[in-house]
Write an enzyme that holds these catalytic residues in place. Structure first.
Site, short mmCIF file in Angstrom:
data_model
loop_
_atom_site.label_atom_id
_atom_site.label_comp_id
_atom_site.label_asym_id
_atom_site.label_seq_id
_atom_site.Cartn_x
_atom_site.Cartn_y
_atom_site.Cartn_z
N SER A 1 -28.03 50.76 22.73
CA SER A 1 -28.41 50.34 24.08
C SER A 1 -28.80 51.59 24.85
O SER A 1 -28.30 52.69 24.54
CB SER A 1 -27.21 49.69 24.76
OG SER A 1 -27.40 49.63 26.17
N TYR B 1 -18.23 49.96 26.59
CA TYR B 1 -19.55 49.65 26.02
C TYR B 1 -20.37 50.94 25.84
O TYR B 1 -20.92 51.21 24.77
CB TYR B 1 -20.27 48.66 26.93
CG TYR B 1 -21.59 48.15 26.39
CD1 TYR B 1 -21.62 47.16 25.41
CD2 TYR B 1 -22.80 48.64 26.87
CE1 TYR B 1 -22.83 46.67 24.91
CE2 TYR B 1 -24.02 48.17 26.38
CZ TYR B 1 -24.03 47.18 25.41
OH TYR B 1 -25.23 46.71 24.92
P1 NAP Z 1 -25.55 37.88 22.90
O1 NAP Z 1 -26.63 36.99 23.34
O2 NAP Z 1 -24.25 37.90 23.65
O3 NAP Z 1 -25.25 37.59 21.35
C1 NAP Z 1 -24.24 38.31 20.69
C2 NAP Z 1 -24.26 37.97 19.22
O4 NAP Z 1 -23.18 38.68 18.58
C3 NAP Z 1 -24.04 36.50 18.96
O5 NAP Z 1 -24.83 36.09 17.87
C4 NAP Z 1 -22.56 36.43 18.61
O6 NAP Z 1 -22.35 35.35 17.72
C5 NAP Z 1 -22.36 37.76 17.89
N1 NAP Z 1 -20.97 38.18 17.95
C6 NAP Z 1 -20.26 38.59 19.04
N2 NAP Z 1 -18.99 38.85 18.71
C7 NAP Z 1 -18.89 38.59 17.37
C8 NAP Z 1 -17.82 38.65 16.44
N3 NAP Z 1 -16.58 39.02 16.81
N4 NAP Z 1 -18.06 38.33 15.15
C9 NAP Z 1 -19.30 37.94 14.76
N5 NAP Z 1 -20.36 37.86 15.60
C10 NAP Z 1 -20.14 38.18 16.89
O7 NAP Z 1 -26.02 39.40 22.86
P2 NAP Z 1 -27.49 40.03 22.79
O8 NAP Z 1 -27.93 40.29 24.18
O9 NAP Z 1 -28.35 39.28 21.86
O10 NAP Z 1 -27.10 41.46 22.17
C11 NAP Z 1 -27.25 41.77 20.80
C12 NAP Z 1 -27.06 43.28 20.62
O11 NAP Z 1 -28.01 43.97 21.44
C13 NAP Z 1 -25.68 43.78 21.06
O12 NAP Z 1 -25.24 44.80 20.18
C14 NAP Z 1 -25.94 44.36 22.44
O13 NAP Z 1 -25.02 45.37 22.77
C15 NAP Z 1 -27.34 44.91 22.26
N6 NAP Z 1 -28.08 45.08 23.53
C16 NAP Z 1 -28.36 44.01 24.31
C17 NAP Z 1 -29.07 44.21 25.49
C18 NAP Z 1 -29.44 43.08 26.41
O14 NAP Z 1 -29.93 43.36 27.50
N7 NAP Z 1 -29.27 41.83 26.04
C19 NAP Z 1 -29.44 45.50 25.86
C20 NAP Z 1 -29.14 46.57 25.03
C21 NAP Z 1 -28.45 46.35 23.86
P3 NAP Z 1 -21.13 34.29 17.77
O15 NAP Z 1 -20.71 34.15 19.20
O16 NAP Z 1 -21.73 33.06 17.15
O17 NAP Z 1 -20.09 34.90 16.88
#
Ligand code: NAP
Length: 247
Positions: free
Chosen positions: A138, A151
């Protein structure tokens, strides 16, 4: 490209978009998360576009789930060519309020789990003589953001680990790299800002004046997973609409 790609957190958001984009590149995609029904939706989307996918459930917080996952994917598909460590969590709390237990839990999900999976994938990739590991970081890894200490810590650690593993495994034909998104329209961002005045303020500070879309991250990651990006390793590449560099 052919081969097998494993994506954690493929049940929604960025992970689902990465899984779809990898399938479009020709990979068979093993989709991992806790929510089976949502993973099956990802699988259906991939198959509707004539791609191939399998569903695997478990918790990235469990070392035994992760070790079993790598074995299962390799046994089912006969190879493991790409690992995308995407599953991640966040929590907006002041450092004085967050408990040490929760701090450790966030490090465990965002940083230790990618290590456990990479460690399990490495012998398979080494034996193949090739493999790509992509860690989803991130922009917060390199920005000091209030109320996000675990984070920011986990993502900065992930970028350090990316460089170290890339150096260690380059001799085995394994590329290790990262992608650091800015704000992307997913549940994570909706939970953090959800249409509030803060969201308007955040968007106004992004030079492109918008959030990224999950598909934009997915296509970027899928490109990096292919041989077209075969000279890239060790780096974490930023994709953020200019947020980090242009302010
Ligand atoms: P999200 O919509 O909250 O989705 C998170 C994903 O991680 C879901 O598929 C969830 O699946 C899975 N997950 C969470 N805890 C888990 C666990 N204990 N075991 C297995 N799976 C787990 O998040 P996102 O925004 O797509 O983010 C994805 C990645 O991108 C993350 O690493 C985040 O830090 C990074 N990121 C996001 C942003 C942003 O703005 N959205 C920006 C920078 C970086 P289940 O709930 O089905 O287990």
């Amino acid at each position: 490209m052919s081969g097998t790609a494993l994506v954690t957190g493929a049940s929604r958001g960025i992970g689902r978009a990465i899984a779809q984009a990898l399938a479009e590149e020709g990979f068979t995609v093993a989709c991992f998360a806790r929510d089976r029904a949502k993973l099956e939706e990802t699988q259906a989307l991939i198959e509707a576009a004539r791609g191939k996918a399998s569903v695997h459930t478990g918790d990235v917080g469990s070392d035994s789930d992760l070790e079993a996952l790598v074995e299962e994917v390799n046994a089912t598909h006969g190879s493991l060519d790409v690992l995308v460590n995407n599953a991640g969590i966040t929590e907006g709390e002041p450092a004085s309020k967050i408990s040490p237990e929760r701090f450790r839990e966030i490090l465990n999900i965002n940083l230790v789990a990618p290590y456990v999976l990479s460690r399990a994938a490495h012998p398979i990739m080494k034996a193949q003589g090739s493999g790509v590991i992509i860690n989803i970081s991130s922009v917060y890894a390199s920005q000091g953001v209030a109320n996000n200490s675990p984070y920011c810590t986990s993502k900065a650690g992930l970028e350090g680990m990316t460089r170290a593993l890339a150096r260690e495994w380059v001799k085995d034909g394994v590329r290790v790299l990262g992608v650091a998104p800015g704000f992307v329209r997913t549940d994570m961002v909706a939970n953090a800002f959800g249409g509030t005045e803060v969201e308007k303020l955040v968007v106004s500070r992004i030079p492109m004046k918008r959030f990224g879309e999950a598909e934009e991250i997915g296509r970027f990651v899928a490109f990096l997973a292919t041989n077209k990006a075969g000279f890239v390793t060790g780096e974490t590449l930023v994709i953020d609409g200019g947020q980090r560099s242009l302010l």
